[in-house]
Write an enzyme that holds these catalytic residues in place. Structure first.
Site, PDB file in Angstrom:
ATOM      1  N   HIS A  43       0.806  -1.223   0.000  1.00 56.87           N
ATOM      2  CA  HIS A  43       0.000   0.000   0.000  1.00 56.87           C
ATOM      3  C   HIS A  43       0.839   1.273   0.000  1.00 56.87           C
ATOM      4  O   HIS A  43       0.343   2.347  -0.331  1.00 56.87           O
ATOM      5  CB  HIS A  43      -0.943   0.000   1.207  1.00 56.87           C
ATOM      6  CG  HIS A  43      -2.063  -0.982   1.079  1.00 56.87           C
ATOM      7  ND1 HIS A  43      -3.344  -0.632   0.719  1.00 56.87           N
ATOM      8  CD2 HIS A  43      -2.093  -2.323   1.251  1.00 56.87           C
ATOM      9  CE1 HIS A  43      -4.110  -1.700   0.674  1.00 56.87           C
ATOM     10  NE2 HIS A  43      -3.378  -2.752   1.005  1.00 56.87           N
ATOM     11  N   ASP A 251       3.340   9.273  -0.969  1.00 57.58           N
ATOM     12  CA  ASP A 251       2.144   8.522  -0.591  1.00 57.58           C
ATOM     13  C   ASP A 251       1.919   7.405  -1.598  1.00 57.58           C
ATOM     14  O   ASP A 251       2.114   7.606  -2.803  1.00 57.58           O
ATOM     15  CB  ASP A 251       0.913   9.437  -0.562  1.00 57.58           C
ATOM     16  CG  ASP A 251       0.050   9.211   0.678  1.00 57.58           C
ATOM     17  OD1 ASP A 251       0.121   8.119   1.246  1.00 57.58           O
ATOM     18  OD2 ASP A 251      -0.686  10.136   1.059  1.00 57.58           O
TER      19      ASP A 251
END
Length: 353
Positions: A43, A251
Site C-alpha cells: 500500500h 504517498d
C-alpha cells in the site's frame, strides 16, 4: 500469522497478503507446506533502488517477497522501482511480461492502483449526516472560500510545507486575505512516538505564527483541528470546500484525493490540488499537479484553483469522476485476483502496462 493461517487454508484457496509488515508471510507459509498461490499488495511506495539498499536487511526482505506468486504495487513508478532493484541490485532478470526472476524463483509483478468504493461514498455524501455537516460548514464560511486538507498526522503528509505554501499565497496575493481560509483536519496517530510528538509541536508553532501574523478580529487564516471525523461527516466538509489540498511528500495512493472528487456537487465542483508524489497523481491528471516541496508552485496553484472558471472546474471534475468510477475498488480487486489466478487476460494487461 503463518501458524494461525496455515491450518485454515483449503487446497483451492487464493491467499492475498497486504502491506509491508507482512512481507515475510509467504516465506513462512511455504515453510509450513502451503503450496497455494499467494499474492502480496504493497500500500505504500516502493523506494528507489539505492535508497532501499541502505537497509541492512534489504536482500532478505526481497528474497522473502519472491515466495509470493504475485507482487502488486500501487503505481507504475513503484513497480518499475522494484524491477530496477531486481536487475540492478540482485543481478536478476525481468521478462517483457513482467516476470521477475531472482533467488531461483519467479514472481509476477504488476501495478494495481487501489480505487475508491465510489457508489458507497456517493451514497454517504448524500445522507443526513453529510448534509448536516455541509450546511454547518456553509454557515461558517461567512462568504469566504474554504480550502480543505484531511490527513493523518504524519511527517510524510507534508503538512508543514502545506502551511508554508498557503502562507506564501497570502503574502503574494493580499487580495486573498479575509477572503479564504484553510481548514486542516489532522487526525492524531502514533502519539507515543517522539517523531510524531515533534511534528505536532512544529505544526502547532507554524499555525500559531501564521494566524498571529495575518488574523483579524473576525478571520483566522488557518483552522487547525486534531481529531478524527467519520467518512460521512468528511463528505459534507469536502463538498463545502472550494479547493481540496492533497500535498503529501510521498504517498502510496491517497484516497482523500478521490473522496474529495466523489463528494463534489456536479453543478459547481471544487478543484483538487494534488502532489505529484502521491500515487493518485498517475491517474488524476485533471487535478492541478504540484511539487509539494515548491512553496511558490503550490501557492500559485491555490490562486489558480480559487479563480478557476466554473466551466473549467466542471470539465476537470467530469473527467476525474469518470475515471474514479472506471477504476473503483471493485475493479482493483478483480484485476488483482485475476492476475493472482494467472488468467491470460490479466497477464496480457500486466505485460502491456
Amino acid at each position: 500469522f503463518a501458524d494461525a493461517l496455515a491450518p485454515l487454508i483449503q487446497p483451492d484457496d487464493l491467499v492475498w497478503v497486504h502491506d509491508y509488515h507482512l512481507m515475510p508471510l509467504a516465506q513462512e507459509l511455504r515453510r509450513r507446506g502451503v503450496k497455494n498461490r499467494i499474492g502480496f499488495f504493497l500500500h505504500i511506495p516502493w523506494p528507489a533502488r539505492r535508497l532501499l539498499a541502505t537497509l541492512p536487511n534489504h536482500r532478505e526482505l526481497v528474497e522473502a517477497l519472491f515466495e509470493f506468486d504475485l507482487l502488486g504495487f500501487q503505481t507504475e513508478d513503484s513497480a518499475s522501482a522494484f524491477e530496477d532493484y531486481v536487475t540492478g541490485e540482485l543481478g536478476g532478470t525481468v521478462t517483457p511480461d513482467r516476470r521477475a526472476h531472482a533467488f531461483g524463483r519467479t514472481a509476477q509483478v504488476g501495478a494495481f492502483p487501489i480505487g475508491l468504493d465510489v457508489e458507497t461514498f456517493e451514497a454517504s455524501a448524500q445522507d443526513e449526516v453529510a448534509q448536516a455537516e455541509f450546511e454547518r460548514m456553509q454557515a461558517s464560511l461567512s462568504g469566504r472560500a474554504m480550502i480543505v486538507g484531511v490527513d493523518r498526522l504524519d511527517y510524510s503528509k507534508g503538512l508543514e510545507e502545506r502551511f508554508l505554501a498557503y502562507e506564501q499565497a497570502l503574502i503574494d496575493h493580499e487580495e486573498l486575505r479575509e477572503q479564504v481560509f484553510l481548514l486542516q483536519i489532522a487526525t492524531p496517530s502514533r502519539e507515543e512516538v517522539g517523531a510524531y510528538q515533534d511534528i505536532r509541536a512544529r505544526l502547532d508553532a507554524v499555525t500559531g505564527r501564521i494566524n498571529g501574523a495575518f488574523a483579524t478580529v473576525d478571520w483566522v487564516p488557518i483552522r487547525y483541528v486534531n481529531r478524527a471525523y467519520r467518512r460521512d461527516e468528511l463528505a459534507g466538509v469536502y463538498r463545502a470546500a472550494k479547493i481540496g489540498l492533497v500535498t503529501p511528500l510521498r504517498d502510496g495512493m491517497n484516497l482523500v484525493a478521490k473522496e474529495y472528487v466523489a463528494a463534489q456537487d456536479p453543478e459547481d465542483p471544487g478543484v483538487l490540488i494534488l502532489s505529484e508524489f502521491a500515487g493518485a497523481s498517475e491517474q488524476m491528471r485533471q487535478a492541478l499537479i504540484v511539487n509539494p516541496f515548491n512553496r511558490e508552485e503550490v501557492a500559485e496553484a491555490i490562486v489558480q484553483g480559487l479563480n478557476m472558471p466554473k466551466a473549467e472546474r466542471i470539465a476537470r471534475w467530469t473527467e476525474l469522476m469518470a475515471d474514479l468510477k472506471r477504476t473503483d475498488v471493485m475493479a482493483w480487486r478483480d484485476a488483482f485476483v485475476a492476475a493472482l489466478r494467472g488468467d491470460d487476460a490479466a497477464s496480457d494487461r500486466l505485460a502491456a502496462s
